[in-house]
Design a protein around this motif. Sequence first.
Motif, PDB file in Angstrom:
ATOM      1  N   ILE A   1      -6.992  -8.025   0.577  1.00 40.89           N
ATOM      2  CA  ILE A   1      -5.617  -8.383   0.921  1.00 40.89           C
ATOM      3  C   ILE A   1      -4.801  -7.091   0.912  1.00 40.89           C
ATOM      4  CG2 ILE A   1      -3.582  -9.730   0.281  1.00 40.89           C
ATOM      5  CD1 ILE A   1      -5.451 -11.639  -1.215  1.00 40.89           C
ATOM      6  N   ILE A   2      -4.165  -6.802   2.038  1.00 46.08           N
ATOM      7  CA  ILE A   2      -3.414  -5.555   2.187  1.00 46.08           C
ATOM      8  C   ILE A   2      -1.943  -5.911   2.411  1.00 46.08           C
ATOM      9  CG2 ILE A   2      -3.101  -3.459   3.572  1.00 46.08           C
ATOM     10  CD1 ILE A   2      -6.103  -3.793   4.385  1.00 46.08           C
ATOM     11  N   PHE A   3      -1.096  -5.545   1.467  1.00 55.55           N
ATOM     12  CA  PHE A   3       0.336  -5.767   1.608  1.00 55.55           C
ATOM     13  C   PHE A   3       0.974  -4.518   2.208  1.00 55.55           C
ATOM     14  CE2 PHE A   3      -0.966  -8.319  -2.077  1.00 55.55           C
ATOM     15  CZ  PHE A   3      -0.508  -9.574  -1.690  1.00 55.55           C
ATOM     16  N   LEU A   4       1.771  -4.709   3.263  1.00 52.56           N
ATOM     17  CA  LEU A   4       2.588  -3.636   3.819  1.00 52.56           C
ATOM     18  C   LEU A   4       4.030  -3.940   3.435  1.00 52.56           C
ATOM     19  CD1 LEU A   4       1.106  -3.213   7.431  1.00 52.56           C
ATOM     20  CD2 LEU A   4       0.516  -1.960   5.344  1.00 52.56           C
ATOM     21  N   VAL A   5       4.643  -3.041   2.700  1.00 52.58           N
ATOM     22  CA  VAL A   5       5.968  -3.308   2.136  1.00 52.58           C
ATOM     23  C   VAL A   5       6.985  -2.330   2.711  1.00 52.58           C
ATOM     24  CG1 VAL A   5       7.320  -3.539   0.029  1.00 52.58           C
ATOM     25  CG2 VAL A   5       4.876  -4.099   0.013  1.00 52.58           C
ATOM     26  N   ASP A   6       7.952  -2.868   3.460  1.00 50.44           N
ATOM     27  CA  ASP A   6       9.061  -2.078   3.982  1.00 50.44           C
ATOM     28  C   ASP A   6       9.867  -1.526   2.793  1.00 50.44           C
ATOM     29  OD1 ASP A   6      11.392  -1.115   5.143  1.00 50.44           O
ATOM     30  OD2 ASP A   6      11.671  -2.840   6.467  1.00 50.44           O
TER      31      ASP A   6
ATOM     32  N   ASP B   1     -14.198  -9.861  -9.110  1.00 50.34           N
ATOM     33  CA  ASP B   1     -13.678  -9.137  -7.941  1.00 50.34           C
ATOM     34  C   ASP B   1     -13.914  -9.907  -6.641  1.00 50.34           C
ATOM     35  OD1 ASP B   1     -12.598  -6.982  -9.335  1.00 50.34           O
ATOM     36  OD2 ASP B   1     -14.564  -6.012  -9.464  1.00 50.34           O
ATOM     37  N   TYR B   2     -13.305 -11.099  -6.565  1.00 51.35           N
ATOM     38  CA  TYR B   2     -13.336 -11.828  -5.301  1.00 51.35           C
ATOM     39  C   TYR B   2     -12.443 -11.137  -4.261  1.00 51.35           C
ATOM     40  CZ  TYR B   2     -15.169 -15.724  -8.103  1.00 51.35           C
ATOM     41  OH  TYR B   2     -15.919 -16.514  -8.924  1.00 51.35           O
ATOM     42  N   PHE B   3     -11.413 -10.460  -4.766  1.00 54.55           N
ATOM     43  CA  PHE B   3     -10.453  -9.799  -3.887  1.00 54.55           C
ATOM     44  C   PHE B   3     -10.350  -8.317  -4.256  1.00 54.55           C
ATOM     45  CE2 PHE B   3      -9.017 -14.189  -4.499  1.00 54.55           C
ATOM     46  CZ  PHE B   3      -8.949 -14.629  -3.185  1.00 54.55           C
ATOM     47  N   HIS B   4     -10.120  -7.501  -3.239  1.00 52.66           N
ATOM     48  CA  HIS B   4      -9.724  -6.113  -3.432  1.00 52.66           C
ATOM     49  C   HIS B   4      -8.344  -5.991  -2.777  1.00 52.66           C
ATOM     50  CE1 HIS B   4     -13.959  -4.320  -4.267  1.00 52.66           C
ATOM     51  NE2 HIS B   4     -13.989  -5.636  -4.470  1.00 52.66           N
ATOM     52  N   VAL B   5      -7.444  -5.301  -3.425  1.00 54.25           N
ATOM     53  CA  VAL B   5      -6.034  -5.367  -3.028  1.00 54.25           C
ATOM     54  C   VAL B   5      -5.486  -3.971  -2.743  1.00 54.25           C
ATOM     55  CG1 VAL B   5      -3.722  -6.096  -3.759  1.00 54.25           C
ATOM     56  CG2 VAL B   5      -5.724  -7.417  -4.474  1.00 54.25           C
ATOM     57  N   ALA B   6      -4.682  -3.885  -1.689  1.00 54.02           N
ATOM     58  CA  ALA B   6      -3.916  -2.658  -1.402  1.00 54.02           C
ATOM     59  C   ALA B   6      -2.441  -3.027  -1.284  1.00 54.02           C
ATOM     60  CB  ALA B   6      -4.399  -2.008  -0.103  1.00 54.02           C
ATOM     61  N   VAL B   7      -1.579  -2.164  -1.784  1.00 55.69           N
ATOM     62  CA  VAL B   7      -0.129  -2.315  -1.613  1.00 55.69           C
ATOM     63  C   VAL B   7       0.370  -1.007  -0.995  1.00 55.69           C
ATOM     64  CG1 VAL B   7       2.081  -2.841  -2.679  1.00 55.69           C
ATOM     65  CG2 VAL B   7      -0.020  -3.808  -3.644  1.00 55.69           C
ATOM     66  N   ILE B   8       0.703  -1.073   0.295  1.00 58.69           N
ATOM     67  CA  ILE B   8       1.095   0.123   1.055  1.00 58.69           C
ATOM     68  C   ILE B   8       2.596   0.067   1.333  1.00 58.69           C
ATOM     69  CG2 ILE B   8       0.684   1.505   3.116  1.00 58.69           C
ATOM     70  CD1 ILE B   8      -1.765   1.191   1.236  1.00 58.69           C
ATOM     71  N   GLY B   9       3.328   1.045   0.881  1.00 64.72           N
ATOM     72  CA  GLY B   9       4.755   1.109   1.138  1.00 64.72           C
ATOM     73  C   GLY B   9       5.050   1.985   2.352  1.00 64.72           C
ATOM     74  N   TYR B  10       6.147   1.627   3.085  1.00 61.75           N
ATOM     75  CA  TYR B  10       6.564   2.493   4.188  1.00 61.75           C
ATOM     76  C   TYR B  10       8.087   2.581   4.222  1.00 61.75           C
ATOM     77  CZ  TYR B  10       6.850  -1.881   7.047  1.00 61.75           C
ATOM     78  OH  TYR B  10       7.118  -3.133   7.547  1.00 61.75           O
ATOM     79  N   GLY B  11       8.551   3.814   4.191  1.00 67.74           N
ATOM     80  CA  GLY B  11       9.974   4.138   4.184  1.00 67.74           C
ATOM     81  C   GLY B  11      10.080   5.644   4.369  1.00 67.74           C
ATOM     82  N   ALA B  12      10.512   6.339   3.346  1.00 68.84           N
ATOM     83  CA  ALA B  12      10.549   7.797   3.404  1.00 68.84           C
ATOM     84  C   ALA B  12       9.135   8.369   3.590  1.00 68.84           C
ATOM     85  CB  ALA B  12      11.187   8.354   2.143  1.00 68.84           C
ATOM     86  N   THR B  13       8.125   7.659   3.091  1.00 66.67           N
ATOM     87  CA  THR B  13       6.722   8.048   3.259  1.00 66.67           C
ATOM     88  C   THR B  13       5.908   6.785   3.557  1.00 66.67           C
ATOM     89  OG1 THR B  13       6.229   7.783   0.896  1.00 66.67           O
ATOM     90  CG2 THR B  13       6.948   9.974   1.640  1.00 66.67           C
ATOM     91  N   VAL B  14       4.639   6.966   3.885  1.00 67.54           N
ATOM     92  CA  VAL B  14       3.710   5.852   4.067  1.00 67.54           C
ATOM     93  C   VAL B  14       2.506   6.099   3.170  1.00 67.54           C
ATOM     94  CG1 VAL B  14       2.218   4.591   5.670  1.00 67.54           C
ATOM     95  CG2 VAL B  14       4.427   5.463   6.453  1.00 67.54           C
ATOM     96  N   GLY B  15       2.199   5.157   2.295  1.00 71.35           N
ATOM     97  CA  GLY B  15       1.047   5.326   1.421  1.00 71.35           C
ATOM     98  C   GLY B  15       1.051   4.305   0.304  1.00 71.35           C
TER      99      GLY B  15
END
Length: 278
Positions: A15-20, A64-78
Amino acid sequence: MPYTAEISRSNPTSIIFLVDQSTSMSDPIGGEIPQQKADVVADAINRLLTELSVKCAKEEGVRDYFHVAVIGYGATVGSAFAGPLAGRDIVPLSEVADHPARVDERSKRVPDGAGGLVETTVNFPLWMDPVASGGTPMNRALRYAANLVAGWTERYPAGFPPIVINLTDGESTDGEPSAAAEAVTSHATADGAALLFNLHVSAAGGTPTAFPDTADGLPDSYARTLFAMSSPLPGHMRSYAASQGQRVSETTRGFVYNADITSVVQFLDIGTRATELR
């Protein structure tokens, strides 16, 4: 039938969250008690990570049924993880559960056993902090997610495909995002294409819309673009959405416009609803 693969420790999903995290995320969001959009989104994701950890907890620990990413994007992306996980992209859920950045104490009202409510203090683990700075580089964020999805589908070609959830309050400032969105959903496992869902967190005008099956009624071209970028909800998510009072059809898409606080929480709950865990 697609999107029916069993999720297991040997064949997990991501599950990959992209957060503004643009400056406008400091604006208020609709709801009973006005809060900054960045605070609401961060709280919703932190709460969801706790719930996923509890859901996957067994005697030996979190599976570990899930592997998770939380990616922020604003002044930077990562990576938007804070604390011990800072700088990491996709992280196994057991590591997420074991390494919050910190644990805050929050007030909560609970039944007092006599028909009333009493205020108590509960622990609230935090993995990400609210951030509101810079523009809205959604193209870069979606390309970043596409690279993570490509690596994941190559590693687990038979598993439930990755789910990418984009939470934003405004237009992309680095170009039209449709091609980048297609780059995400162009990757697939044997169980189906990667899923991309979009949530517009805004207190702006227009009728709130949740899980529509048509762009009719959306107020502008940008909302219609986000709708078009969004994947149809798989059957098990449609069934769960219906059980939560949402009107759905076979062409319902994972898209919410003009969300309030309640809609953010429900959208994340429906969008991360898994098939059977083994």
